[in-house]
Design an enzyme around this catalytic site. Sequence first.
Site, PDB file in Angstrom:
ATOM      1  N   ASN A  10      -6.504 -17.315   9.540  1.00  0.00           N
ATOM      2  CA  ASN A  10      -7.490 -18.083   8.784  1.00  0.00           C
ATOM      3  C   ASN A  10      -7.269 -17.781   7.307  1.00  0.00           C
ATOM      4  OD1 ASN A  10      -9.751 -19.186   7.597  1.00  0.00           O
ATOM      5  ND2 ASN A  10     -11.220 -17.751   8.521  1.00  0.00           N
ATOM      6  N   LYS A  12      -8.607 -19.051   4.801  1.00  0.00           N
ATOM      7  CA  LYS A  12      -9.830 -19.244   3.993  1.00  0.00           C
ATOM      8  C   LYS A  12      -9.485 -20.050   2.724  1.00  0.00           C
ATOM      9  CE  LYS A  12     -11.651 -15.047   5.942  1.00  0.00           C
ATOM     10  NZ  LYS A  12     -12.591 -13.963   5.844  1.00  0.00           N
ATOM     11  N   HIS A 100     -17.781 -20.007  11.858  1.00  0.00           N
ATOM     12  CA  HIS A 100     -17.374 -18.760  11.196  1.00  0.00           C
ATOM     13  C   HIS A 100     -18.582 -18.208  10.432  1.00  0.00           C
ATOM     14  CE1 HIS A 100     -15.382 -15.986   8.452  1.00  0.00           C
ATOM     15  NE2 HIS A 100     -14.364 -16.002   9.289  1.00  0.00           N
ATOM     16  N   GLU A 102     -18.895 -16.938   7.633  1.00  0.00           N
ATOM     17  CA  GLU A 102     -19.011 -17.353   6.221  1.00  0.00           C
ATOM     18  C   GLU A 102     -19.624 -18.743   6.111  1.00  0.00           C
ATOM     19  OE1 GLU A 102     -14.942 -16.622   5.056  1.00  0.00           O
ATOM     20  OE2 GLU A 102     -15.276 -14.472   5.324  1.00  0.00           O
ATOM     21  N   GLU A 172     -16.408 -11.819  16.245  1.00  0.00           N
ATOM     22  CA  GLU A 172     -16.152 -11.278  14.917  1.00  0.00           C
ATOM     23  C   GLU A 172     -17.412 -10.597  14.382  1.00  0.00           C
ATOM     24  OE1 GLU A 172     -12.796 -13.292  12.765  1.00  0.00           O
ATOM     25  OE2 GLU A 172     -14.491 -14.585  12.410  1.00  0.00           O
ATOM     26  N   GLY A 178     -13.372  -8.496   6.653  1.00  0.00           N
ATOM     27  CA  GLY A 178     -12.956  -8.268   5.268  1.00  0.00           C
ATOM     28  C   GLY A 178     -13.401  -6.937   4.684  1.00  0.00           C
ATOM     29  N   SER A 214     -10.909  -7.278  10.178  1.00  0.00           N
ATOM     30  CA  SER A 214     -10.016  -6.250   9.604  1.00  0.00           C
ATOM     31  C   SER A 214      -8.901  -5.831  10.557  1.00  0.00           C
ATOM     32  CB  SER A 214     -10.839  -5.039   9.147  1.00  0.00           C
ATOM     33  OG  SER A 214     -11.772  -5.414   8.157  1.00  0.00           O
TER      34      SER A 214
HETATM   35  C1  PEP Z   1     -12.194 -13.601   9.367  1.00  0.00           C
HETATM   36  O1  PEP Z   1     -12.708 -13.949   8.325  1.00  0.00           O
HETATM   37  O2  PEP Z   1     -12.210 -14.350  10.350  1.00  0.00           O
HETATM   38  C2  PEP Z   1     -11.578 -12.284   9.425  1.00  0.00           C
HETATM   39  C3  PEP Z   1     -11.405 -11.743  10.598  1.00  0.00           C
HETATM   40  O3  PEP Z   1     -11.234 -11.711   8.235  1.00  0.00           O
HETATM   41  P1  PEP Z   1     -10.473 -10.304   8.041  1.00  0.00           P
HETATM   42  O4  PEP Z   1      -9.312 -10.266   8.986  1.00  0.00           O
HETATM   43  O5  PEP Z   1     -10.047 -10.302   6.613  1.00  0.00           O
HETATM   44  O6  PEP Z   1     -11.472  -9.226   8.351  1.00  0.00           O
END
Ligand code: PEP
Length: 259
Positions: A10, A12, A100, A102, A172, A178, A214
């Site tokens: 992703n 973003k 998601h 966000e 998630e 992040g 992460s």
């Molecule tokens: C995400 O935003 O779906 C995500 C998993 O981000 P990150 O891998 O940076 O934690």
Amino acid sequence: MTLKPLVVGNWKMNHDYVEALHLTQQIGVVLKNKAREHVDIVVAPPFVDIRSVGSIIESERIPISLGAQNASMYDSGAHTGEVSVSMLKRLGVKSVIVGHSERRSIYGQTDEIVAATVQTVARNGLEVILCCGEGSEVRESGAHLEFVRGQLERALLGFDKKNHSLITLAYEPIWAIGTGETASSEQVAEMMSYLQAFLGERGMSETRVLYGGSVNGENAGALVTDGRAGGFLVGGASLKVESFMAIIEAVDDCYSRSR
Ligand code: PEP
């Protein structure tokens, strides 16, 4: 049957179309030199990059598929700034990330919008990568399992059973996205078993369940073998070829050993 794992990058709001082309070509070169046959790969670029990334995937025959980070719950019409599923489909997009955290927390995507979007994506025959996950307060209160169940029940409300095969779940935890604070293999394994049971109750046991938060090349192997993740939704580490391919390689290794 063991489902083939899936790794989704992703991107973003990162990489303009020139950078996106460059990254896609780099991924293509790595995969040409060493195919990863035990893992499916998706990249989800920003909308404005999709056309060019899709063209490179097609012309260079790169074995990855094209995803989108979001889509409108509406089919067409007066929805300024939105992008419809059929427009994405026309560009070769095969899957759409829905719900998601966000989108939920920054852009007000409610459970009702998530449910309507899930239905619109599936009605158009595209795969849905449905995100769920608790914040740190819920995790600390110990209510994370029920919280995630509630999110999924609401997201799948009214979902047409015949489209079940189009669903992939992505667990998630928001506190891990992040932040560099990856969920432990035990925490992931607990949620994976819970979600497998949840899916089993609905006749959806052949559904992949990914982990996101992460993930990197160092922790990916343990999250698959001990955490039993069916793959990953990757943010930060998907932005560079080395870190993205390290995750793919770790997943591929785990599954090639298990055969
Ligand atoms: C995400 O935003 O779906 C995500 C998993 O981000 P990150 O891998 O940076 O934690």
